[in-house]
Design a protein around this motif. Structure first.
Motif, PDB file in Angstrom:
ATOM      1  N   GLN A   1       0.821  -1.201   0.000  1.00 40.21           N
ATOM      2  CA  GLN A   1       0.000   0.000   0.000  1.00 40.21           C
ATOM      3  C   GLN A   1       0.868   1.269   0.000  1.00 40.21           C
ATOM      4  O   GLN A   1       0.640   2.204   0.760  1.00 40.21           O
ATOM      5  CB  GLN A   1      -0.946  -0.010   1.186  1.00 40.21           C
ATOM      6  CG  GLN A   1      -0.276  -0.274   2.522  1.00 40.21           C
ATOM      7  CD  GLN A   1      -1.280  -0.500   3.616  1.00 40.21           C
ATOM      8  OE1 GLN A   1      -2.488  -0.296   3.467  1.00 40.21           O
ATOM      9  NE2 GLN A   1      -0.799  -0.933   4.763  1.00 40.21           N
ATOM     10  N   ILE A   2       1.860   1.258  -0.867  1.00 37.62           N
ATOM     11  CA  ILE A   2       2.719   2.425  -1.016  1.00 37.62           C
ATOM     12  C   ILE A   2       3.271   2.454  -2.436  1.00 37.62           C
ATOM     13  O   ILE A   2       3.397   1.423  -3.104  1.00 37.62           O
ATOM     14  CB  ILE A   2       3.851   2.420   0.035  1.00 37.62           C
ATOM     15  CG1 ILE A   2       4.543   3.787   0.078  1.00 37.62           C
ATOM     16  CG2 ILE A   2       4.840   1.301  -0.227  1.00 37.62           C
ATOM     17  CD1 ILE A   2       5.367   4.010   1.324  1.00 37.62           C
ATOM     18  N   LYS A   3       3.613   3.625  -2.883  1.00 41.37           N
ATOM     19  CA  LYS A   3       3.990   3.857  -4.272  1.00 41.37           C
ATOM     20  C   LYS A   3       5.426   3.398  -4.564  1.00 41.37           C
ATOM     21  O   LYS A   3       6.303   3.458  -3.707  1.00 41.37           O
ATOM     22  CB  LYS A   3       3.855   5.351  -4.570  1.00 41.37           C
ATOM     23  CG  LYS A   3       4.207   5.758  -5.986  1.00 41.37           C
ATOM     24  CD  LYS A   3       4.202   7.280  -6.087  1.00 41.37           C
ATOM     25  CE  LYS A   3       4.738   7.710  -7.452  1.00 41.37           C
ATOM     26  NZ  LYS A   3       4.855   9.181  -7.538  1.00 41.37           N
TER      27      LYS A   3
ATOM     28  N   TYR B   1       1.418   1.396  -7.514  1.00 43.20           N
ATOM     29  CA  TYR B   1       1.605   0.515  -6.361  1.00 43.20           C
ATOM     30  C   TYR B   1       2.339  -0.772  -6.767  1.00 43.20           C
ATOM     31  O   TYR B   1       2.264  -1.221  -7.902  1.00 43.20           O
ATOM     32  CB  TYR B   1       0.263   0.232  -5.697  1.00 43.20           C
ATOM     33  CG  TYR B   1      -0.319   1.473  -5.074  1.00 43.20           C
ATOM     34  CD1 TYR B   1       0.002   1.837  -3.778  1.00 43.20           C
ATOM     35  CD2 TYR B   1      -1.155   2.315  -5.809  1.00 43.20           C
ATOM     36  CE1 TYR B   1      -0.503   3.000  -3.208  1.00 43.20           C
ATOM     37  CE2 TYR B   1      -1.668   3.485  -5.254  1.00 43.20           C
ATOM     38  CZ  TYR B   1      -1.339   3.823  -3.955  1.00 43.20           C
ATOM     39  OH  TYR B   1      -1.831   4.980  -3.408  1.00 43.20           O
TER      40      TYR B   1
ATOM     41  N   MET C   1      -0.046   8.154  -1.551  1.00 45.44           N
ATOM     42  CA  MET C   1       1.149   7.958  -0.743  1.00 45.44           C
ATOM     43  C   MET C   1       2.188   9.055  -0.967  1.00 45.44           C
ATOM     44  O   MET C   1       2.989   9.339  -0.082  1.00 45.44           O
ATOM     45  CB  MET C   1       1.750   6.581  -1.008  1.00 45.44           C
ATOM     46  CG  MET C   1       0.870   5.450  -0.512  1.00 45.44           C
ATOM     47  SD  MET C   1       0.514   5.571   1.262  1.00 45.44           S
ATOM     48  CE  MET C   1      -1.275   5.756   1.250  1.00 45.44           C
TER      49      MET C   1
ATOM     50  N   THR D   1       3.501  10.972   2.440  1.00 46.14           N
ATOM     51  CA  THR D   1       4.927  11.044   2.766  1.00 46.14           C
ATOM     52  C   THR D   1       5.473  12.466   2.661  1.00 46.14           C
ATOM     53  O   THR D   1       6.643  12.676   2.329  1.00 46.14           O
ATOM     54  CB  THR D   1       5.741  10.102   1.858  1.00 46.14           C
ATOM     55  OG1 THR D   1       5.429  10.373   0.487  1.00 46.14           O
ATOM     56  CG2 THR D   1       5.462   8.656   2.168  1.00 46.14           C
TER      57      THR D   1
ATOM     58  N   ALA E   1      -4.486   1.517   2.181  1.00 45.36           N
ATOM     59  CA  ALA E   1      -4.800   2.134   0.893  1.00 45.36           C
ATOM     60  C   ALA E   1      -5.330   1.061  -0.044  1.00 45.36           C
ATOM     61  O   ALA E   1      -4.903  -0.092   0.019  1.00 45.36           O
ATOM     62  CB  ALA E   1      -3.562   2.794   0.281  1.00 45.36           C
TER      63      ALA E   1
ATOM     64  N   SER F   1      -4.730  -0.281  -2.688  1.00 44.83           N
ATOM     65  CA  SER F   1      -3.630  -0.355  -3.651  1.00 44.83           C
ATOM     66  C   SER F   1      -3.886  -1.352  -4.765  1.00 44.83           C
ATOM     67  O   SER F   1      -3.373  -1.209  -5.865  1.00 44.83           O
ATOM     68  CB  SER F   1      -2.331  -0.727  -2.916  1.00 44.83           C
ATOM     69  OG  SER F   1      -2.514  -1.878  -2.117  1.00 44.83           O
TER      70      SER F   1
ATOM     71  N   ILE G   1       4.096   2.743   7.153  1.00 45.32           N
ATOM     72  CA  ILE G   1       4.033   2.396   5.731  1.00 45.32           C
ATOM     73  C   ILE G   1       5.372   2.628   5.036  1.00 45.32           C
ATOM     74  O   ILE G   1       5.556   2.233   3.889  1.00 45.32           O
ATOM     75  CB  ILE G   1       2.946   3.210   5.001  1.00 45.32           C
ATOM     76  CG1 ILE G   1       3.245   4.710   5.087  1.00 45.32           C
ATOM     77  CG2 ILE G   1       1.572   2.891   5.565  1.00 45.32           C
ATOM     78  CD1 ILE G   1       2.323   5.563   4.241  1.00 45.32           C
ATOM     79  N   TYR G   2       6.310   3.256   5.738  1.00 41.08           N
ATOM     80  CA  TYR G   2       7.600   3.648   5.165  1.00 41.08           C
ATOM     81  C   TYR G   2       8.676   2.654   5.597  1.00 41.08           C
ATOM     82  O   TYR G   2       9.808   3.030   5.914  1.00 41.08           O
ATOM     83  CB  TYR G   2       7.924   5.058   5.670  1.00 41.08           C
ATOM     84  CG  TYR G   2       8.772   5.927   4.767  1.00 41.08           C
ATOM     85  CD1 TYR G   2       8.462   6.096   3.422  1.00 41.08           C
ATOM     86  CD2 TYR G   2       9.845   6.629   5.288  1.00 41.08           C
ATOM     87  CE1 TYR G   2       9.227   6.936   2.612  1.00 41.08           C
ATOM     88  CE2 TYR G   2      10.618   7.477   4.485  1.00 41.08           C
ATOM     89  CZ  TYR G   2      10.298   7.620   3.155  1.00 41.08           C
ATOM     90  OH  TYR G   2      11.043   8.451   2.352  1.00 41.08           O
TER      91      TYR G   2
END
Length: 589
Positions: free
Chosen positions: A64-66, A87, A234, A238, A314, A316, A464-465
């Motif tokens: 769920q992050i780019k 994603y 995302m 961020t 997210a 995603s 998420i990071y």
């Protein structure tokens, strides 16, 4: 098989437990500073990746992050397996971590399919790890990086003759062939894994009953993949602007922080921002389209995205909500009463139905069970009865500080919610839900105050990071193990722990009571660790760019070298102040 003699024991310098994001970067970082170290990595999976290992991923699983935000600063991820919205597929992540292990010569140091069953202190101050069916290992330094998603929670219900398979969501990757041949399935839980599982089943044309407890934390708060089709969600999350709006205990100093967090007008601006974001999320999800969808709306109504009481995710996977609205899915906001003959599920609201499969998306518990209960108390994994009064006073003082700094979260919209107890799950295992009392979420204050630099615990923070947080935690932790930076007094460390613990449960309610949760706060957390190391956390050229543009991992490239220079400069200043010539640089630097 029992091993009792000294000749059975393998002795090494360093053991890293875990071969996922945290374990791999911790091993690589330690070897960067001490290349001659005899270091091994232990993991019970058969492949690298932890939660992204080959046995735990499946075709429709996406992070769920780019792309570009989910990588180490110095090791770019291939642009493969990426959705139109940017994603990343589980297969791409697994391949990335596998390539990382190969490229940094970690394969030969790894012991996969090896389970740690017990961890003890040795009489000489090191650590002893008992391994299932294999010879024990003793080490001088322990990096316990099994992470926050490696120990599945398995609920326990009355069962009289229920024969359908019951698996945890972590096992889906090994059950794909069987799942293709069923007609119906039950999904239990409201975590991100439940959304992924429901999508997988509906996409395959299965009938799904989705059970989310009414008395739990509720369904996940789900962000859309893009905000009104204009910006990747995302990319926005961020930014330091979102961190500023997020009420972080690690981001309270400065004039703009004072305005947003401690003035009436600033709090109104922040409130309106989150109301807008929540409206965008609800509009994308379409909760009002059906009674089933309404049951997935996160609380509190109108601002669930900010509080993230059940966590934040997210959408995603491509077309999640379209697939849900068109699929054969019934959402039940109740709990299971019992499982019975004929593969019957009986719910507490009186509903009964039959199911071919049950998938438990019930989350994970902290994996500190390999330490004895006394060690868990001594090392801050669980609350010690003997220390309860002292920590109650620390928490009371911390509560006053948090309320003064962040009045917007002083009062919970959920009222006086219950506290978490160590209830038992299937098999009689006690859950370790609750905040670990670790300084900077990494080290045991009492050990650090005694000068014991033999262990740290990366990865027990929810964010998420993950790759970048893992990288900075690894640098901070390895520097601590090697004596390259110091921790403050025991009093100051315990104050920091108490403030984090109180803030976390006020800010994220249910999630904050169970975990070290930092879903909007990873940038202030990284800033804090870097400042401890003497590394500049500001990576942008201007304040406006820092506030409104995404923080990409590549911007942090070189932080280990910056830390080395900071240590060398500090040693030079100390040497000059003492009037003695600077000595040769020790091996770690």
């Amino acid at each position: 098989m029992a091993y009792t003699s000294d000749s059975d024991i393998e002795r090494v310098d360093v053991v890293v437990v875990g071969a996922g994001w945290n374990g791999l970067i911790s091993a690589k970082t330690y070897l960067d500073f001490m290349p001659s170290a005899n270091l091994i990595i232990i993991d019970d999976n058969s492949t690298f990746g932890g939660v992204w290992s080959a046995e735990k991923i499946y075709p429709s699983l996406y992070a769920q992050i780019k792309h570009g935000l989910f990588e180490y600063s110095f090791y770019p991820m291939r642009n493969e397996g990426i959705t139109e919205d940017g994603y990343i597929s589980g297969q791409t992540i697994h391949q990335y971590l596998n390539d990382f292990a190969w490229d940094f010569d970690l394969i030969r140091r790894s012991r996969l399919q090896t389970t740690v069953t017990h961890v003890f202190r040795t009489v000489w101050g090191g650590w002893r790890l008992e391994l299932g069916g294999k010879a024990p290992v003793e080490c001088t330094k322990l990096i316990y990086a099994s992470g926050a998603t490696s120990h599945p929670v398995i609920p326990n219900w009355p069962n009289k003759g229920f024969c359908s398979p019951i698996i945890h969501s972590a096992e889906i990757g090994t059950h794909l062939k069987t799942l293709k041949n069923i007609e119906s399935a039950t999904v239990v839980g409201g975590a991100k894994s439940s959304y992924d599982t429901v999508f997988l089943l509906l996409k395959a044309g299965k009938k799904v009953d989705w059970i989310i407890r009414e008395d739990g934390s509720g369904p996940l708060a789900i962000m859309p993949p893009t905000l009104l089709g204009m910006a990747n969600t995302m990319d926005v999350v961020t930014t330091r602007f979102v961190a500023l709006m997020g009420c972080s205990i690690m981001n309270t100093d400065g004039s703009i922080q004072n305005f947003i967090q401690r003035t009436y007008l600033g709090q109104v601006i922040a409130w309106l921002f989150w109301i807008l974001v929540n409206w965008i999320a609800e509009r994308h999800a379409g909760y009002s389209k059906s009674e089933n969808a309404k049951k997935l709306r996160p609380g509190p109504h109108g601002n669930g995205i900010f509080w993230a009481n059940a966590g934040l995710g997210a959408a995603s996977v491509p077309l999640f909500w379209k697939t849900f609205h068109e699929g054969n899915c019934t959402v039940h906001r109740t709990d299971i009463q019992s499982l019975g003959d004929g593969n019957t599920v009986t719910l507490k609201d009186g509903t009964c139905y039959q199911t071919d499969y049950m998938v438990l998306c019930t989350g994970f518990d902290k994996s500190f069970h390999v330490f004895s209960e006394q060690m868990q108390e001594d090392y801050g994994f669980i609350a010690s009865p003997a220390e309860r009064a002292r920590w109650s006073k620390l928490d009371l003082d911390a509560g006053k500080t948090v309320d003064d700094l962040l009045p917007a979260i002083k009062t919970s919209p959920f009222g006086l919610s219950k506290s978490f107890t160590r209830e038992e799950t299937a098999g009689g295992r006690k859950l370790l839900h609750g905040p670990s009392r670790h300084y900077r979420r990494l080290v045991v204050p009492s050990l650090a105050a005694q000068g014991d630099r033999s262990v740290f615990f990366p990865g027990f923070i929810h964010t998420i990071y993950t790759p970048m947080v893992s990288e900075v935690q690894a640098l901070w932790g390895v520097a601590f193990l090697l004596g390259l930076h110091d921790t403050p007094s025991l009093e100051e460390m315990e104050r920091e722990v108490a403030e984090w613990t109180v803030w976390s449960r006020k800010r994220y309610v249910s999630q904050g009571k169970k975990h070290a949760y930092a879903i909007y706060d990873f940038l202030p957390y990284i800033d804090t660790l870097l400042r401890d190391l003497g590394v500049n956390p500001q990576r942008k050229k201007s304040y406006l760019a820092s506030l409104f543009s995404p923080a990409y991992p590549r911007e942090y490239r070189g932080i280990a070298d910056e830390f080395r220079r900071a240590v060398a400069k500090e040693r030079s200043l100390i040497s000059t102040a003492r009037g003695t010539p600077e000595t040769a640089t020790p091996e770690p630097i």
